[in-house]
Design a protein around this motif. Structure first.
Motif, PDB file in Angstrom:
ATOM      1  N   ASN A  64       0.856  -0.980  -0.010  1.00  0.00           N
ATOM      2  CA  ASN A  64      -0.070  -0.058   0.238  1.00  0.00           C
ATOM      3  C   ASN A  64       0.799   1.144  -0.157  1.00  0.00           C
ATOM      4  OD1 ASN A  64      -2.351   1.447   0.009  1.00  0.00           O
ATOM      5  ND2 ASN A  64      -2.564   1.275   2.297  1.00  0.00           N
ATOM      6  N   LEU A  65       1.745   1.342  -0.999  1.00  0.00           N
ATOM      7  CA  LEU A  65       2.712   2.558  -1.149  1.00  0.00           C
ATOM      8  C   LEU A  65       1.904   3.746  -1.757  1.00  0.00           C
ATOM      9  CD1 LEU A  65       5.543   0.450  -3.024  1.00  0.00           C
ATOM     10  CD2 LEU A  65       5.342   0.990  -0.580  1.00  0.00           C
ATOM     11  N   PRO A  66       2.402   4.883  -1.364  1.00  0.00           N
ATOM     12  CA  PRO A  66       1.730   6.351  -1.925  1.00  0.00           C
ATOM     13  C   PRO A  66       2.166   6.440  -3.190  1.00  0.00           C
ATOM     14  CG  PRO A  66       3.656   6.733  -0.429  1.00  0.00           C
ATOM     15  CD  PRO A  66       3.636   5.298  -0.540  1.00  0.00           C
ATOM     16  N   LEU A  67       1.818   5.501  -4.193  1.00  0.00           N
ATOM     17  CA  LEU A  67       2.139   5.540  -5.607  1.00  0.00           C
ATOM     18  C   LEU A  67       1.629   6.648  -6.271  1.00  0.00           C
ATOM     19  CD1 LEU A  67       1.039   1.940  -6.660  1.00  0.00           C
ATOM     20  CD2 LEU A  67       3.536   2.704  -6.031  1.00  0.00           C
ATOM     21  N   GLU A  68       0.884   7.443  -5.997  1.00  0.00           N
ATOM     22  CA  GLU A  68       0.295   8.777  -6.407  1.00  0.00           C
ATOM     23  C   GLU A  68       1.152   9.994  -6.223  1.00  0.00           C
ATOM     24  OE1 GLU A  68      -1.437   8.484  -2.691  1.00  0.00           O
ATOM     25  OE2 GLU A  68      -1.322   6.999  -4.210  1.00  0.00           O
ATOM     26  N   LYS A  69       1.973   9.684  -5.086  1.00  0.00           N
ATOM     27  CA  LYS A  69       2.863  10.890  -4.683  1.00  0.00           C
ATOM     28  C   LYS A  69       4.468  10.248  -4.995  1.00  0.00           C
ATOM     29  CE  LYS A  69      -0.277  12.042  -1.152  1.00  0.00           C
ATOM     30  NZ  LYS A  69      -0.482  12.063   0.238  1.00  0.00           N
ATOM     31  N   MET A  70       4.641   9.476  -6.004  1.00  0.00           N
ATOM     32  CA  MET A  70       5.987   8.883  -6.323  1.00  0.00           C
ATOM     33  C   MET A  70       6.279   9.241  -7.659  1.00  0.00           C
ATOM     34  SD  MET A  70       5.823   5.392  -4.324  1.00  0.00           S
ATOM     35  CE  MET A  70       7.683   5.004  -4.693  1.00  0.00           C
ATOM     36  N   MET A  71       7.412   9.441  -8.262  1.00  0.00           N
ATOM     37  CA  MET A  71       7.919   9.705  -9.485  1.00  0.00           C
ATOM     38  C   MET A  71       7.052   8.558 -10.588  1.00  0.00           C
ATOM     39  SD  MET A  71      11.070  11.767 -10.185  1.00  0.00           S
ATOM     40  CE  MET A  71      10.916  11.660 -11.819  1.00  0.00           C
ATOM     41  N   GLU A  72       6.559   8.920 -11.378  1.00  0.00           N
ATOM     42  CA  GLU A  72       5.897   7.955 -12.476  1.00  0.00           C
ATOM     43  C   GLU A  72       6.360   6.505 -12.759  1.00  0.00           C
ATOM     44  OE1 GLU A  72       3.167   8.137 -16.840  1.00  0.00           O
ATOM     45  OE2 GLU A  72       4.413   9.848 -15.960  1.00  0.00           O
ATOM     46  N   ALA A  73       7.504   6.570 -13.019  1.00  0.00           N
ATOM     47  CA  ALA A  73       8.301   5.244 -13.291  1.00  0.00           C
ATOM     48  C   ALA A  73       8.497   4.524 -11.894  1.00  0.00           C
ATOM     49  CB  ALA A  73       9.718   5.745 -13.657  1.00  0.00           C
ATOM     50  N   ASP A  74       8.576   5.269 -10.696  1.00  0.00           N
ATOM     51  CA  ASP A  74       8.728   4.522  -9.487  1.00  0.00           C
ATOM     52  C   ASP A  74       7.732   3.937  -9.309  1.00  0.00           C
ATOM     53  OD1 ASP A  74      11.408   5.717  -9.436  1.00  0.00           O
ATOM     54  OD2 ASP A  74      10.866   7.103  -7.661  1.00  0.00           O
ATOM     55  N   SER A  75       6.350   4.520  -9.540  1.00  0.00           N
ATOM     56  CA  SER A  75       4.978   3.777  -9.169  1.00  0.00           C
ATOM     57  C   SER A  75       4.946   2.747  -9.893  1.00  0.00           C
ATOM     58  CB  SER A  75       3.766   4.821  -9.553  1.00  0.00           C
ATOM     59  OG  SER A  75       3.672   5.042 -10.978  1.00  0.00           O
ATOM     60  N   GLU A  76       5.744   2.517 -11.004  1.00  0.00           N
ATOM     61  CA  GLU A  76       5.550   1.135 -11.822  1.00  0.00           C
ATOM     62  C   GLU A  76       6.526   0.062 -11.187  1.00  0.00           C
ATOM     63  OE1 GLU A  76       7.050  -0.095 -16.154  1.00  0.00           O
ATOM     64  OE2 GLU A  76       5.404   0.880 -16.113  1.00  0.00           O
ATOM     65  N   TRP A  77       7.747   0.430 -11.001  1.00  0.00           N
ATOM     66  CA  TRP A  77       9.024  -0.546 -10.865  1.00  0.00           C
ATOM     67  C   TRP A  77       8.914  -1.007  -9.198  1.00  0.00           C
ATOM     68  CZ3 TRP A  77      13.370   0.021  -7.938  1.00  0.00           C
ATOM     69  CH2 TRP A  77      14.021   1.483  -7.712  1.00  0.00           C
ATOM     70  N   VAL A  78       8.918   0.394  -8.337  1.00  0.00           N
ATOM     71  CA  VAL A  78       9.239  -0.115  -7.062  1.00  0.00           C
ATOM     72  C   VAL A  78       8.051  -1.087  -6.472  1.00  0.00           C
ATOM     73  CG1 VAL A  78       9.043   0.881  -4.545  1.00  0.00           C
ATOM     74  CG2 VAL A  78      10.176   2.249  -6.543  1.00  0.00           C
ATOM     75  N   PRO A  79       6.773  -1.046  -6.827  1.00  0.00           N
ATOM     76  CA  PRO A  79       5.918  -2.154  -6.294  1.00  0.00           C
ATOM     77  C   PRO A  79       6.602  -3.576  -6.949  1.00  0.00           C
ATOM     78  CG  PRO A  79       4.704  -0.615  -7.140  1.00  0.00           C
ATOM     79  CD  PRO A  79       6.223  -0.183  -7.616  1.00  0.00           C
ATOM     80  N   LEU A  80       7.142  -3.736  -7.866  1.00  0.00           N
ATOM     81  CA  LEU A  80       7.614  -4.896  -8.358  1.00  0.00           C
ATOM     82  C   LEU A  80       8.726  -5.484  -7.139  1.00  0.00           C
ATOM     83  CD1 LEU A  80       7.479  -4.604 -12.035  1.00  0.00           C
ATOM     84  CD2 LEU A  80       5.965  -5.877 -10.884  1.00  0.00           C
ATOM     85  N   VAL A  81       9.586  -4.693  -7.008  1.00  0.00           N
ATOM     86  CA  VAL A  81      10.880  -4.892  -6.197  1.00  0.00           C
ATOM     87  C   VAL A  81      10.220  -5.330  -4.799  1.00  0.00           C
ATOM     88  CG1 VAL A  81      12.428  -3.710  -4.865  1.00  0.00           C
ATOM     89  CG2 VAL A  81      12.607  -3.387  -7.434  1.00  0.00           C
ATOM     90  N   MET A  82       9.127  -4.525  -4.297  1.00  0.00           N
ATOM     91  CA  MET A  82       8.604  -4.961  -3.026  1.00  0.00           C
ATOM     92  C   MET A  82       7.980  -6.275  -3.001  1.00  0.00           C
ATOM     93  SD  MET A  82       9.156  -2.394  -0.891  1.00  0.00           S
ATOM     94  CE  MET A  82      10.678  -1.921  -1.746  1.00  0.00           C
TER      95      MET A  82
END
Length: 158
Positions: free
Chosen positions: A118-136
């Motif tokens: 449940n990351l704050p994806l809407e408050k992250m850089m656009e690319a980060d909102s795609e790849w960071v959840p995969l890493v998590m």
């Protein structure tokens, strides 16, 4: 035009299913949430040394090399107004175990743990909102993202 590659790290402090994020206060991604990290300095012996230094500077905690797990290498191609391309090759790590509690610094504000699902994806850089959840989710990645001069994503990871 010549492409210049700059090495950097981003580090995600993990406790169980929680990850510590904070708001960047300067440069690319200002006012957006991210892990801790930055560029490699001449005094850094290697990427982990750089990552440890950046974590200490940005949130005040001490880390040990055995607590780092490399999860991704992401190339961010930033096109400038003059057409030149600046590539930041980011080595992303999960860090499990450190000494201290992350605190606010000049570079990173409002540190707090978030559930990795449940990351704050809407408050992250656009690319980060795609790849960071995969890493998590435990996925290891190699990807490239391209941004225009106004930090609008023009190519998603591949």
């Amino acid at each position: 035009m010549e492409e210049k590659i700059i090495l950097a790290t981003v580090n995600f402090l993990m406790e169980g299913d929680s990850v510590w994020l904070a708001k960047k206060t300067r440069r690319i991604g200002i006012d957006l949430f991210n892990g801790y990290g930055g560029g490699i300095e001449p005094e850094d012996k290697n990427l982990i040394d750089s990552a440890s230094r950046e974590i200490k500077e940005e949130c005040g905690v001490e880390t040990s090399t055995e607590n780092f797990e490399k999860m991704a290498v992401i190339d961010f191609h930033d096109t400038k107004i003059d057409g030149s391309i600046f590539i930041i090759r980011v080595h992303a790590y999960i860090v499990r175990g450190w000494k201290g509690i992350p605190v606010e610094t000049e570079e990173m504000a409002d540190p707090k743990p978030y559930d990795k699902n449940n990351l704050p994806l809407e408050k992250m850089m656009e690319a980060d909102s795609e790849w960071v959840p995969l890493v998590m989710q435990g996925k290891k990645l190699i990807a490239t993202y391209r941004y225009d001069p106004f930090y609008k994503l023009t190519q998603k990871g591949k």
